[in-house]
Design a protein around this motif. Structure first.
Motif, mmCIF file in Angstrom:
data_model
loop_
_atom_site.group_PDB
_atom_site.id
_atom_site.type_symbol
_atom_site.label_atom_id
_atom_site.label_comp_id
_atom_site.label_asym_id
_atom_site.label_seq_id
_atom_site.Cartn_x
_atom_site.Cartn_y
_atom_site.Cartn_z
ATOM 1 N N TRP A 1 0.813 -1.219 0.000
ATOM 2 C CA TRP A 1 0.000 0.000 0.000
ATOM 3 C C TRP A 1 0.848 1.270 0.000
ATOM 4 O O TRP A 1 0.343 2.346 -0.289
ATOM 5 C CB TRP A 1 -0.962 -0.008 1.191
ATOM 6 N N GLN B 1 -2.247 3.769 -4.473
ATOM 7 C CA GLN B 1 -1.685 2.459 -4.749
ATOM 8 C C GLN B 1 -1.482 2.355 -6.266
ATOM 9 O O GLN B 1 -2.125 3.068 -7.039
ATOM 10 C CB GLN B 1 -2.619 1.352 -4.247
ATOM 11 N N SER C 1 -7.580 -1.713 -2.014
ATOM 12 C CA SER C 1 -7.522 -2.324 -0.685
ATOM 13 C C SER C 1 -6.793 -3.663 -0.666
ATOM 14 O O SER C 1 -6.461 -4.152 0.416
ATOM 15 C CB SER C 1 -8.943 -2.519 -0.134
ATOM 16 N N TRP D 1 -2.568 -0.931 4.925
ATOM 17 C CA TRP D 1 -3.732 -0.743 4.055
ATOM 18 C C TRP D 1 -4.729 0.229 4.646
ATOM 19 O O TRP D 1 -5.518 0.853 3.921
ATOM 20 C CB TRP D 1 -4.413 -2.078 3.741
#
Length: 652
Positions: A225, A248, A269, A555
């Motif tokens: 991330w 990301q 995610s 994350w």
């Protein structure tokens, strides 16, 4: 260093696939599974990993199959390691050879294979990695092969795999996935990228002198991330940061002139769940520029073709091939209400961009390889044409709080007049993902839980609320610092939209989900009384305790803005356990014993809270499993428990 090169030659056995068919069982149940499709540079052939799934709950062994891109006829098949699982095959620049990795998890080794694509050739194992390896790629001149190697790996790569046992001193000896190279004719395997850096994705630069990659120092599961865009010199291994985007990033690719990097960037995610806008940045370094701001969709594949780009994008309910000029102006070349997949992303293109190939499927039709001119691809395989639709499907769209929202309603093909059916709402994981059309098969393969629920008399609703892919980055970012807020309201509005078009009994509704869907299930039963039964898989009950327990805390920063230590109030506010006294819904809770992403302690905490409140509940922790429940016997057990749970509380 447990890496060595070898020059073993493997002779091909004939009729690999035909032999598998003979053992597949009833023809009506068997499905030919296609994965990792790649079209040749000339566009005249396609390669894929193929297996016969007999529907008996056993994992089929895949082989590497080359087909004619026009007729679909099998040209050649390769299976040099009967105990291996194969990684996505890669074409040589001249289209005459293939490279692919075979891995045997029990042996703890992986092999790099090279083979002529034409029939009758010899498959050579040119290198062995004692550990984990993947992603073979040819250099532009075809003389060198690269791959990702993790020598002496302690676990499978990726946070969804079962975690390594946490014993001894923790965090001092992390796996490092590195770029390695070897001459295509064989020789010594050289680990190129730095040993303190985890490489997630990579591609050769057009001059063959280096690589563009996404990389991060430290734990590979956790730091994707915050990964940076990096250039690695193929000779020295020196790493230079090209950019450190605020999003990301996935699929970095260098333009043919070697000057510009394009990549997919956005709020994501999960590694592997690719979605965002397309960004460009000079290879020399600089600030990334969004080439597609405001695009009403989510890009999930891209490739340079000349000065422009070819890409694939999810736009609402449809998968689309999109052409982009250097200014970012887009043209949709193909659009289909189905899911597509390929070795790299969702679509693979020939060298000139004129042809494409992918596997395509939807809820009612099993997968087929599609290939041909980009705008007029057609099915070149019909092995699954005999399989009949098991369910009926309806695309449902609705408006809520200024958002256009979409979902899928799965139900029986024959509806009894005057009958009202109970309905299960299944929330997808992520949250940056989307429920998309996948074939629901007659046997154990292809979403058997959804098929059995429909057979038992349920409708199943698969919503894509705010935070999902498919509607653009503004929509995907709309649940930041609001988990369970607007997305739950979108789902409940979607339930009302379904009730207006289908015979569902909204007084007999269940809720289920896994990962983020597990969190949403825990949140749903503590913030609504509309659901009468629930199944929460690998969920998150308490964001504060979760922050210190999970193996991927990086994350959370893009979604919460700051860490739990800097703003604990928002983490508490969005924790289902804070509202546990509201819970009334009987809830089955399950999780993998070695889940790195959503540790078992979270499921245990929620189960404990439900018990304390006197709410009917059950907790199942699956032995040795990670974030995904992979063992067939565990999958069957979970499906049985889920159906029985809903039957107990949603019956007539």
């Amino acid at each position: 260093m447990q890496v060595k090169a070898i020059a073993q030659t493997v002779f091909l056995a004939s009729a690999i696939i035909s032999g598998a068919v003979a053992q597949a069982g009833p023809a009506s149940q068997a499905i030919r599974d296609y994965r990792a499709v790649a079209i040749s540079p000339a566009g005249d052939r396609v390669v894929s990993l193929e297996a016969i799934d007999a529907g008996n709950g056993k994992r089929p062994h895949a082989t590497v199959v080359v087909r004619d891109a026009a007729s679909g006829a099998i040209v050649s098949e390769f299976d040099p390691c009967s105990t291996c699982g194969y990684d996505k095959p890669s074409w040589s620049p001249d289209g005459k050879a293939l490279a692919f990795v075979g891995s045997d998890s029990r042996a703890g080794s992986a092999w790099l294979y090279v083979t002529p694509a034409a029939p009758g050739g010899k498959t050579r194992s040119v290198a062995t990695v004692k550990g984990v390896a993947s992603t073979a790629r040819w250099s532009p001149d075809g003389r060198t092969l690269a791959l990702l190697a993790t020598p002496d790996a302690k676990k499978e790569t990726g946070a969804t795999a079962a975690g390594a046992r946490q014993v001894g001193e923790i965090g001092v000896d992390e796996d490092a996935q590195r770029i390695a190279t070897i001459p295509a004719e064989g020789g010594a395997l050289k680990l190129v990228s730095p040993d303190d850096t985890f490489i997630y994705e990579y591609d050769w630069t057009p001059d063959g002198k280096g690589f563009i990659a996404t990389s991060a120092k430290g734990n590979g599961d956790n730091n994707w991330w915050v990964a940076k865009l990096s250039y690695i010199d193929a000779g020295s291994g020196a790493l230079r940061i090209v950019a450190h985007p605020g999003t990301q990033l996935n699929m970095p690719r260098v333009s043919p002139d070697g000057r510009t990097v394009a990549y997919i960037g956005g709020l994501m995610s999960d590694f592997g769940s690719v979605g965002g806008d397309i960004y460009t940045v000079p290879l020399a370094g600089g600030e990334p520029v969004n080439l597609t701001p405001g695009f009403k969709g989510t890009f999930n594949a891209l490739a340079w073709r000349g000065k422009g780009l070819l890409a694939n994008a999810l736009m609402g309910d449809k998968s689309n091939i999109v052409a982009l000029d250097p200014q970012g102006r887009s043209t949709v070349l193909r659009s289909v209400a189905a899911s597509t997949s390929a070795g790299d992303g969702r679509m693979t293109f020939s060298a000139d961009g004129a042809k494409a190939a992918a596997v395509q499927e939807d809820f009612e039709h099993a997968g087929a390889i599609m290939a041909g001119p980009v705008a007029s691809m057609r099915a070149i395989t019909d092995d699954n044409a005999h399989l009949q639709p098991q369910v009926a499907v309806q695309n449902v769209s609705w408006k809520n709080e200024g958002f256009s929202v979409q979902g899928w309603l799965i139900g029986p093909r024959n509806v009894e007049a005057g009958r009202k059916y109970p309905m299960i709402v299944q929330v997808h994981g992520g949250p940056a993902a989307a429920a998309s059309p996948r074939y629901i098969a007659p046997g154990e393969q292809g979403s058997p839980l959804l098929r059995e629920l429909v057979e038992k008399g349920y409708y199943v609703f698969l919503p894509n609320p705010r935070g999902s892919f498919g509607q653009g980055q503004a929509f995907a970012r709309a649940n930041r610092r609001d988990f369970g807020g607007g997305d739950l309201r979108d789902i409940l509005a979607g339930v009302d939209a379904v009730a207006a078009v289908a015979p569902v009994d909204t007084n007999r509704m269940g809720l289920m989900g896994h990962s983020y869907g597990g969190f949403m299930t825990m949140w749903g039963v503590t913030h609504s009384q509309r659901f009468k039964a629930a199944v929460a898989g690998a969920g998150i009950a308490n964001w504060i305790s979760y922050y210190g327990q999970n193996g991927i805390d990086q994350w959370m920063i893009p979604f919460f803005g700051v860490s739990a230590y800097d703003d604990p109030a928002i983490y508490r506010q969005l924790s289902p356990i804070e509202s546990i006294k509201v819970a009334r819904t009987p809830t089955l809770v399950y999780v993998g014993e070695r889940d790195v992403e959503c540790p078992p302690a979270q499921s245990m905490e929620f189960w404990h809270g439900l018990k304390a409140m006197g709410v009917p509940t059950s907790l199942v922790i699956y032995d040795g499993e990670g974030h995904s429940i992979r063992k067939p016997e565990h999958q069957r057990d979970l499906r049985k428990r889920t159906i029985e749970w809903f039957g107990r509380y949603l019956g007539e």
